[in-house]
Design a protein around this motif. Sequence first.
Motif, PDB file in Angstrom:
ATOM      1  N   SER A 234      44.608  -1.993  31.332  1.00  0.00           N
ATOM      2  CA  SER A 234      45.075  -1.525  30.031  1.00  0.00           C
ATOM      3  C   SER A 234      44.059  -1.816  28.935  1.00  0.00           C
ATOM      4  N   TRP A 235      43.456  -3.008  28.963  1.00  0.00           N
ATOM      5  CA  TRP A 235      42.493  -3.382  27.923  1.00  0.00           C
ATOM      6  C   TRP A 235      41.285  -2.457  27.927  1.00  0.00           C
TER       7      TRP A 235
ATOM      8  N   GLU B 185      46.573  -5.888  33.344  1.00  0.00           N
ATOM      9  CA  GLU B 185      46.313  -6.197  31.934  1.00  0.00           C
ATOM     10  C   GLU B 185      44.890  -5.782  31.563  1.00  0.00           C
ATOM     11  N   ASP B 186      43.940  -6.043  32.463  1.00  0.00           N
ATOM     12  CA  ASP B 186      42.566  -5.627  32.206  1.00  0.00           C
ATOM     13  C   ASP B 186      42.404  -4.122  32.318  1.00  0.00           C
TER      14      ASP B 186
ATOM     15  N   TYR C 214      41.486   2.151  35.026  1.00  0.00           N
ATOM     16  CA  TYR C 214      41.232   2.307  33.594  1.00  0.00           C
ATOM     17  C   TYR C 214      41.103   3.768  33.157  1.00  0.00           C
TER      18      TYR C 214
ATOM     19  N   HIS D  68      52.331   1.865  40.321  1.00  0.00           N
ATOM     20  CA  HIS D  68      52.197   1.228  39.014  1.00  0.00           C
ATOM     21  C   HIS D  68      52.124   2.268  37.915  1.00  0.00           C
TER      22      HIS D  68
END
Length: 433
Positions: free
Chosen positions: A265-266, A262-263, A225, A35
């Motif tokens: 990245s957030w 998505e989380d 993250y 990823h």
Amino acid sequence: MLMAGAAKRCVTPPTWVPYLTSSGNGTCEPFDGVHDDLYARALVLDDGRRSIAVLSVDAVGYDNAILGPDRNFTAELRSRIAGRTGLAQEGVMLTATHSHSTPEMLGLTPFRETVGIQDWLEGHLETLATTVTEAWETRAAVRAFAGVAQVPGVARHRRILLKDGTLNRAGALPRLEEAAGSWAVDEALAVLYFEAENGEPRAVMVNFAAHPVVAMLLPPVSADYPGALTASVEAGLDGATCLFVNGACGNVNSIRVTTGFEDVSWIGRTLGKATLEEIARLKKGPPLCSTGVACETDGLELDPRPCPPLEAAERTASLSPSFENRLALRLARKLAEGPIRIEVQAMALGSLRWVALPGEVFVETGLAVKRAGAWFVTGNANGWVGYFPIHRAYEEGGYEVVAGPWSRVAPGSAERIEAVCIRLMERFAAQCV
């Protein structure tokens, strides 16, 4: 004059290299793709008399026995670095971001038995040594800035004891009247920023305490993250190298667990934005005026969890292969590798001090060491011997204190480690570093 050098190298593994799929069952499987890439990032600081290096790797951690019998991963890495630079071996810190979608190098599974893994490990070791060597060779005069910002809403305590005796580990936080007591998180984002004398960004070191488990158990390679955070900061600072150094997060998760990219990245963007804002604030004031560097280490042998001798554990598991007996056998095998000897390492830049420990440190320990003078505390450094639970956790139960290869140390170990950390902080204070 403070000199700093930084370097970054890709360490993304081939997808056949296994990652941790179940620590409980001791299983590992190959990745199914990539990823985002993994990196090793190095920062070298040199005050003209002494020098130190921090090497942060997108990795879950390093069992020092991962190379095989009679070998020590951290010791061999330090030896190679010292032979190529002016760094002393004890002045090198290896720390893992603890991202879980990375190769399983904790020694919890038959990782070492994978065909071809020894050659990959040897290559990985050499890449890490080369990264620090490159950082050493790029040293140049810098100004240093340091600050702390609070970032709420990212970290979540995962062992909240309720009045009914159970542990609240995920999901919505309990109501205060449901809890048996208070719980802690450390929402401090520590930022150390270096720029050239002309103002050009050179390097950043960021510390925050939260398990990178947003992409845990997802099969693509990912730095979780911390990867999104460092990428965000590096993009915002025109490519300066950004090291992420995880904090005392043994019992603290990210607010999202196995929820997807998505989380990832957030959370990364949230911490990255806070880092860049803190740097902008710091640049409005003067740089650090005291920039001498120092390093101190202390050794400690910890008592193991009660466990049958290896031969007895093998016999019991053979006669009755229950989960409990197989888990006891796995613990016995790890303990048979030798005494649990750990290194407590402390570094300083002027009045800023940080401590590195080779396992998963509970947040309560980290906060206590901060109160004693540490700017931050990092776990998963210079090896990995599992969790360091605080004393009461053994009575409360939960995954972190189940006797197994991830929980090897006897009750009281965290308190002994805390005392050594405080002693090192006092030693720094006495030397007026």
